[in-house]
Motif scaffolding. Structure first.
Motif, PDB file in Angstrom:
ATOM      1  N   TRP A  25      74.975 -60.385  25.622  1.00  0.00           N
ATOM      2  CA  TRP A  25      73.680 -61.011  25.879  1.00  0.00           C
ATOM      3  C   TRP A  25      73.767 -62.517  25.622  1.00  0.00           C
ATOM      4  CZ3 TRP A  25      74.293 -56.037  24.376  1.00  0.00           C
ATOM      5  CH2 TRP A  25      73.594 -55.060  25.120  1.00  0.00           C
ATOM      6  N   ALA A  57      75.708 -64.111  28.462  1.00  0.00           N
ATOM      7  CA  ALA A  57      74.906 -64.218  29.684  1.00  0.00           C
ATOM      8  C   ALA A  57      73.846 -65.308  29.557  1.00  0.00           C
ATOM      9  CB  ALA A  57      74.249 -62.871  29.980  1.00  0.00           C
ATOM     10  N   TRP A  58      73.218 -65.360  28.379  1.00  0.00           N
ATOM     11  CA  TRP A  58      72.187 -66.381  28.163  1.00  0.00           C
ATOM     12  C   TRP A  58      72.804 -67.781  28.188  1.00  0.00           C
ATOM     13  CZ3 TRP A  58      66.970 -66.013  25.601  1.00  0.00           C
ATOM     14  CH2 TRP A  58      66.352 -64.783  25.877  1.00  0.00           C
ATOM     15  N   LYS A  79      61.019 -67.913  27.244  1.00  0.00           N
ATOM     16  CA  LYS A  79      60.732 -66.489  27.458  1.00  0.00           C
ATOM     17  C   LYS A  79      59.485 -66.063  26.694  1.00  0.00           C
ATOM     18  CE  LYS A  79      63.171 -62.007  27.152  1.00  0.00           C
ATOM     19  NZ  LYS A  79      63.197 -61.495  28.529  1.00  0.00           N
ATOM     20  N   ILE A 109      72.886 -59.024  32.760  1.00  0.00           N
ATOM     21  CA  ILE A 109      71.980 -59.702  31.817  1.00  0.00           C
ATOM     22  C   ILE A 109      71.646 -61.095  32.339  1.00  0.00           C
ATOM     23  CG2 ILE A 109      71.646 -60.432  29.437  1.00  0.00           C
ATOM     24  CD1 ILE A 109      73.952 -58.419  28.720  1.00  0.00           C
ATOM     25  N   THR A 133      68.777 -60.438  34.578  1.00  0.00           N
ATOM     26  CA  THR A 133      67.509 -59.947  34.010  1.00  0.00           C
ATOM     27  C   THR A 133      67.014 -60.825  32.874  1.00  0.00           C
ATOM     28  OG1 THR A 133      68.661 -58.585  32.379  1.00  0.00           O
ATOM     29  CG2 THR A 133      68.149 -57.567  34.510  1.00  0.00           C
ATOM     30  N   MET A 134      67.922 -61.495  32.204  1.00  0.00           N
ATOM     31  CA  MET A 134      67.605 -62.302  31.011  1.00  0.00           C
ATOM     32  C   MET A 134      66.832 -61.493  29.966  1.00  0.00           C
ATOM     33  SD  MET A 134      69.034 -65.182  30.923  1.00  0.00           S
ATOM     34  CE  MET A 134      68.124 -66.213  29.777  1.00  0.00           C
ATOM     35  N   GLU A 135      67.325 -60.267  29.766  1.00  0.00           N
ATOM     36  CA  GLU A 135      66.701 -59.438  28.727  1.00  0.00           C
ATOM     37  C   GLU A 135      67.350 -59.692  27.379  1.00  0.00           C
ATOM     38  OE1 GLU A 135      66.758 -55.432  30.031  1.00  0.00           O
ATOM     39  OE2 GLU A 135      64.981 -55.737  31.297  1.00  0.00           O
ATOM     40  N   TYR A 136      66.601 -59.285  26.330  1.00  0.00           N
ATOM     41  CA  TYR A 136      67.184 -59.315  24.996  1.00  0.00           C
ATOM     42  C   TYR A 136      68.058 -58.078  24.820  1.00  0.00           C
ATOM     43  CZ  TYR A 136      63.622 -62.792  23.649  1.00  0.00           C
ATOM     44  OH  TYR A 136      62.830 -63.893  23.534  1.00  0.00           O
ATOM     45  N   GLY A 137      69.034 -58.185  23.951  1.00  0.00           N
ATOM     46  CA  GLY A 137      69.846 -57.016  23.624  1.00  0.00           C
ATOM     47  C   GLY A 137      69.719 -56.672  22.162  1.00  0.00           C
TER      48      GLY A 137
END
Lengths: 326, 819
Positions: A48, A51-52, A281, B15, B18-22
């Motif tokens: 994550w 990706a971020w 976000k 990810i 989607t730019m979700e949190y994990g």
């Protein structure tokens, strides 16, 4: 609603609404508390985080705004913006195909032709060139020359214009004059050129002024609101980010128009960049998590992001000299 | 909303899109190893050792996030409590004899050791309670450490700052499950600092952090027996409180159990402090920064799953911005993340237990049935309850009136500031409140008018060791934290250990009836000497600034030392009590609004007017009590001096600035308790009366006072002085008659906020017992006399402490920005 639902800026502006401006109330201690806890309430780890960080890379307006800018360093900047992350690192994450680039390069007007030419040469003409304009960084020039600068920069090939506000008008609450100036600048940009309005928050004296100036710019048709030139004593910090994001949300909720946000100056680490993405976000939503509506004005940040990604891929920390400088 | 974690292992590319949190898990390896060290089977911790008596039941403590068992713990019984209390008693003499500096060294060492083990503590606390690791790491543990340092400091300064006080003895501390370690520290730190030893009973469902802390204290070198932990079921708390060697009970928990403990300890001489429930209002004015106020609401009601005594569970929003604000809240809740305790990026974890979950659900279901609108976001399966916003309710709705102790917020609009304050105070509780406005004069005035122990301006649920926390009304009494918190763990230096033989009082019948006197002709010498009869002297009751005939129209005959009839005074009954309390309650706010200067002037003037009639009062004292005239004169002189003393304090005990970590100012205001009922002793009929009413009214209380039952005339003679000294009507109200009968109705009156009783042991027990009805503060003498002529006993800080309740107003500061 995800990042792919991002329409980009859609703001035609609205008539100046002074009552709205007068109703603004910002409580600084509460804003500071919110800013301080964003990074403790959220975090991203492992893939994550990788990706971020890649997302952050794509949001960078890779910037050089120095008196000694020449073709040599502008060219290097452009190459880095076109290929921001070493290809073996991208390959290890299976992200080579994405052909990531930075959000834009950002230069002084006279360096625009160098940048346009360089990007063309590096087969990255799709990377936009942003020029600062309107008497950057102080804005204390005649309106006539400030407007003329915009036209010249666009004629030189700029795709985006980062204008600076006339701080005097903010400090004296001359909202109508400010509105008219920004409106004329937007008119000079025309419908196809994205205009970012730099508030120079470090010279506005209060968060209430930051919020009000944000509103006036959006009412006058700004596509983006941007924190700072990088030349003021105080540049992008999270509390200001909270306030400007709330202004963007407020404007969107009342008008339905999307406006982008660009913090600039002082964002140097991958961790910082992730916290800014968290801010977007949380205070806005996923539709803003995209370089059509979110940019980070930075120069050194990219290298730290690349180092973090190197670490994600290899498990080892990279030496700076092992990665290409911009 | 991401209620449930993705179980898949998405790629960077997924990810990126989607730019979700994990997941962001905190490791619990060390915590699990600590449980293993103890073979997942904990005993009590007494005398710095684990204590595993045979034949006890066992209780399995679980982690609410998964329901998985963490460890077995022991279910103690009365024998175990006895072992622990005896250990504390044994450790007491050496501990209380240490210098403040030596105790400071010990507490400092504990602070350091807690810091060293801070992550282990944070993980254990999160696992056992279910709250998120983020909160234990960023809130619970830092507050714990801060308390230890702060009270190490008070231990150091005890000789300077608490020179008229000494330790009480063995403290029985009983704490709840919502902040298991933090709330125990609020009691243990000041108790140890002041030289007491402690036996702690943690809540049934959250025992581990207390046990871990006990082990850390031992590691830090705290002498054996100074701090002991016994674990067991809920009833064991009462067993501890009732243990004859426990001198002080410090309780945090529900109002219901607080009342039970008050009754259980009534008349025993045990000191008690109660930090109970709340239904704290959050007021949002139209001129607030609404986005920031939303965050404040998040802190108010969704901190710790809303399981906070001071949770801001009653949202009041000014009408013009009500809809907008509710919409903002709903948008904000859309960003909430609810999930596993040890995920570092969660806003909320599970609630503490299935039974708590059930109780919360029941409230919300009932509200739905009553037509309320309920807004919720998704929560995971299991012991999770979603953050909930309820609208379309009113002041009579159960969810508005009762404490839910879960993440449930009720919201109502209001029109004006006055209405906001009225609705805010329309509750039996008074623990916390917050006010949101960018207009400081409005925010401050609102804070002043809200009846609560803590008022946060533009924030909510800020805690710091330097600011006491505790309630008004049925939220309890006593303070945890600050210098004010020390007074719960000390007693006046002159006072011996209170030893009282068990007092037998029939609670149902106590003083329910009284017998009035009949005509008495013997001994009355009216007119015998001069031939002309003296004008008959009429004494009535005195309330609302006027003389009132007693409702029952019965009298009590007052005789002098020789048995001669001196006067008839009214026998008050329950209706006189009702009337007097009503005028006292009405007069109190106006009296409070007056400046300290004005109250001082009036008390000085009372002194002046009493001094003018010194001879008359002294003669009366001598005649009634048989005291030598010289003694009677000194009693009057002392009374005049006391009036000067309390007049002087009318403008010198308003409060202080608390040195918390907040950027801004925390102001502690000493507010009056409200309407105080006072029963005066028979000894020193004038001085006792003066020594009690004067401190009470100097600090803005109004009083309903029962003068000495045997010699009430001295107090009655004072009402002429009151009338000529500009004392407003209703501030001092005098009810004569049978002390215990009048006391009974006063202590049962739910608009009386406090009771000072100086009478019999039986009456003391009754007053303490009956005070539980509305959790009124009491101060009783257990039938023991005090020397009112002594300044140590008859005036001083003890009286000030009893006359006020601290309110801490948290004022954040800041608008200056950049250039």
């Amino acid at each position: 609603m995800g990042p792919s639902d991002c329409p980009g800026p859609t703001n035609p502006g609205i008539p100046l609404d002074e009552r709205w401006i007068e109703s603004v109330r910002v409580n600084l201690p509460a804003v500071q508390r919110r800013a301080a806890t964003l990074g403790t309430k959220r975090t991203v780890k492992k893939q994550w985080q990788a990706a971020w960080m890649l997302r952050a890379v794509t949001c960078i307006d890779l910037t050089t705004l120095a008196g000694d800018d020449t073709q040599a360093n502008v060219q290097r900047l452009c190459l880095k913006a076109a290929k921001p992350i070493r290809s073996d690192i991208l390959a290890a994450m299976d992200m080579e195909q994405a052909q990531l680039t930075c959000g834009a390069v950002c230069v002084y007007p006279s360096r625009v032709p160098d940048a346009v030419a360089a990007l063309k040469r590096f087969k990255a003409p799709h990377v936009p060139v942003a020029a600062v304009a309107t008497g950057f960084p102080s804005g204390l020039y005649s309106l006539e020359t400030r407007l003329r600068e915009i036209t010249l920069a666009i004629e030189a090939g700029a795709h985006e214009i980062d204008i600076v506000l006339n701080r005097q008008l903010v400090l004296n609450h001359r909202w109508a004059e400010l509105y008219r100036e920004v409106q004329q600048m937007k008119a000079a940009c025309g419908p196809k050129i994205h205009m970012k309005t730099i508030l120079a928050i470090g010279e506005l004296g209060s968060m209430n002024n930051v919020y009000k100036a944000s509103l006036v710019c959006m009412m006058a048709g700004a596509d983006f609101i941007k924190t700072s030139t990088g030349k003021e004593a105080l540049n992008a910090n999270l509390p200001v980010g909270v306030v400007m994001c709330r202004a963007v949300r407020d404007y969107f909720e009342r008008t339905g128009y999307f406006v982008g946000f660009k913090p600039a100056g002082g964002i140097r680490t991958g961790k910082d960049a992730c916290t800014w993405l968290i801010l977007i976000k949380e205070e806005l939503d996923d539709r803003w998590l995209n370089n059509k509506l979110f940019r980070i004005g930075a120069s050194g940040l990219l290298l730290d992001l690349e180092r973090q990604l190197f670490h994600y891929v290899t498990g080892r920390y990279a030496a700076a000299h092992e990665l290409a400088m911009s | 909303m991401e209620a449930t974690k993705k179980t898949t292992n998405p790629s960077v590319s997924d990810i990126f899109n989607t730019m979700e949190y994990g997941p962001a898990p905190e490791s619990d390896d060390v915590a699990q190893a600590w449980l293993d060290d103890h073979k997942r089977n904990f005993g009590h911790f007494i005398n710095n050792e684990w204590y595993h008596p045979e034949g006890r039941k066992s209780y399995e403590t679980i982690t609410p996030a998964t329901g998985k068992v963490l460890s077995a713990t022991i279910q103690g019984n009365a024998d175990d409590v006895d072992v622990a209390v005896k250990a504390a008693s044994k450790a007491l003499p050496a501990w209380r004899e240490l210098s403040g500096h030596e105790r400071a060294r010990y507490i400092y060492a504990i602070a350091r050791h807690v810091q060293k083990h801070s992550r282990l503590i944070a993980v254990i606390e999160a696992l056992d309670n279910g709250k998120t690791i983020r909160e234990t790491r960023d809130a619970d543990v830092p507050v714990v450490i801060r308390h230890l340092y702060h009270y190490a400091g008070w231990a150091e300064l005890v000789d300077d700052e608490m020179r008229n006080w000494k330790s009480i003895g063995v403290v029985g501390a009983i704490v709840p499950w919502n902040f298991p370690l933090m709330l125990l520290m609020w009691k243990v730190a000041p108790a140890l600092a002041m030289g007491n030893t402690v036996v702690l009973k943690p809540a049934t469902v959250t025992r581990l952090s207390a046990l871990l802390f006990a082990e850390i204290c031992a590691e830090a070198g705290l002498p054996a027996g100074v701090f002991n932990v016994v674990t067991g079921g809920g009833a064991m708390g009462q067993t501890l409180a009732e243990h004859p060697e426990v001198d002080k009970v410090g309780f945090t928990g529900s109002t219901e159990i607080g009342k039970v403990l008050r009754q259980a300890t009534a008349g025993t001489g045990k000191k008690i402090s109660l930090e109970l429930g709340g239904k704290s209002p959050v007021i949002v004015y139209e001129n607030a920064d609404l986005d920031s106020a939303v965050e404040s609401v998040v802190d108010a009601i969704w901190f710790n799953q809303g399981q906070v005594c001071s949770a801001g569970s009653k949202l009041l929003v000014q009408e013009p911005v009500f809809d907008k604000f509710i919409q903002k809240l709903k948008t904000r809740l859309g960003h909430f993340r609810i999930g596993h305790t040890l995920d570092k990026a969660m806003d909320m974890g599970p609630v503490v237990s299935e039974s708590q979950l059930k109780s919360i659900k029941k409230y919300v279901d009932e509200a739905l049935e009553d037509g309320a609108e309920v807004f919720q976001v998704e929560a995971p399966e299991g012991c999770y309850y979603p953050p909930t916003l309820i609208t379309n309710v009113n002041t009579a709705s159960k969810v508005v009136m009762e404490e839910i102790f879960g993440p449930v917020l009720v919201a109502m609009p209001f029109r004006t500031a006055k209405e906001a304050i009225a609705v805010a105070n329309n509750t039996m509780y008074g623990l916390g409140a917050s006010v949101h406005s960018e207009q400081l004069p409005l925010a401050l005035e609102t804070a002043k008018h809200i009846k609560a122990g803590a008022v946060w301006i533009n924030c909510h649920n800020m805690f710091d060791a330097a600011a006491g926390f505790g309630g008004y009304k049925q939220s309890g009494y006593g303070r945890d934290g600050g210098k004010e918190g020390l007074f719960e763990y000390v007693k006046p230096k002159w006072q011996d250990k209170i030893k009282i033989a068990p007092v037998d009082v029939d609670i149902k019948k106590f003083a329910a009836t009284y017998m009035a006197d009949r005509p008495a002709i013997n001994g009355h010498d009216n007119g015998k000497d001069s031939g002309t009869p003296a004008v008959d002297h009429t004494y009535k009751l005195y309330y609302g600034g006027a003389q009132k005939r007693p409702d029952g129209n019965y009298v009590s005959v007052i005789r002098n030392v020789e048995g001669k009839v001196i006067a008839q005074v009214g026998e008050s009954n329950r209706k006189d009590v009702r009337n007097a309390v009503e005028v006292a309650a009405k007069a109190q706010p106006g009296w409070e609004k007056r400046s300290g200067f004005n109250r001082a002037q009036i008390l000085f003037y009372v002194a002046e007017n009493l001094d003018m009639r010194k001879q008359e009062f002294a003669t009366r004292i001598a005649d009634l009590t048989g005291k030598p005239m010289a003694d009677a004169l000194s009693e009057v002189d002392k009374s005049v001096q006391r009036l000067f003393y309390w007049a002087s304090y009318a403008d010198k005990y308003g409060g202080t600035v608390q040195e918390t970590q907040l950027y801004g100012t925390v102001i502690k205001i000493h507010e009056p308790v409200g309407v105080l009922a006072i029963a005066c002793p028979d000894e020193f009929p004038l001085l006792g009366f003066v020594s009690l009413f004067a401190p009470a009214i100097c600090r803005s209380n109004s009083v309903v006072i029962i003068p000495s039952q045997r010699y009430p005339i001295l107090a009655l003679d004072m009402y002429q002085i009151f009338d000529t000294s500009d004392l407003p009507g209703g501030v001092v109200n005098i009810l004569t008659g049978n002390r215990d009968h009048v006391s009974k109705y006063l202590v049962e009156h739910q608009n009386v906020d406090g009771f000072w009783y100086f009478g019999s042991a039986e009456g003391s027990k009754y007053v303490e017992y009956a005070s539980a009805c509305n959790v009124k503060r009491t101060w009783v003498n257990y039938g023991l006399k005090r020397d009112w002529m002594s300044d140590a006993q008859g005036q001083g800080e003890e009286f000030l402490y009893q006359s006020v309740q601290p309110k801490n107003i948290w004022l954040t500061m800041g608008d200056i920005f950049a250039n």
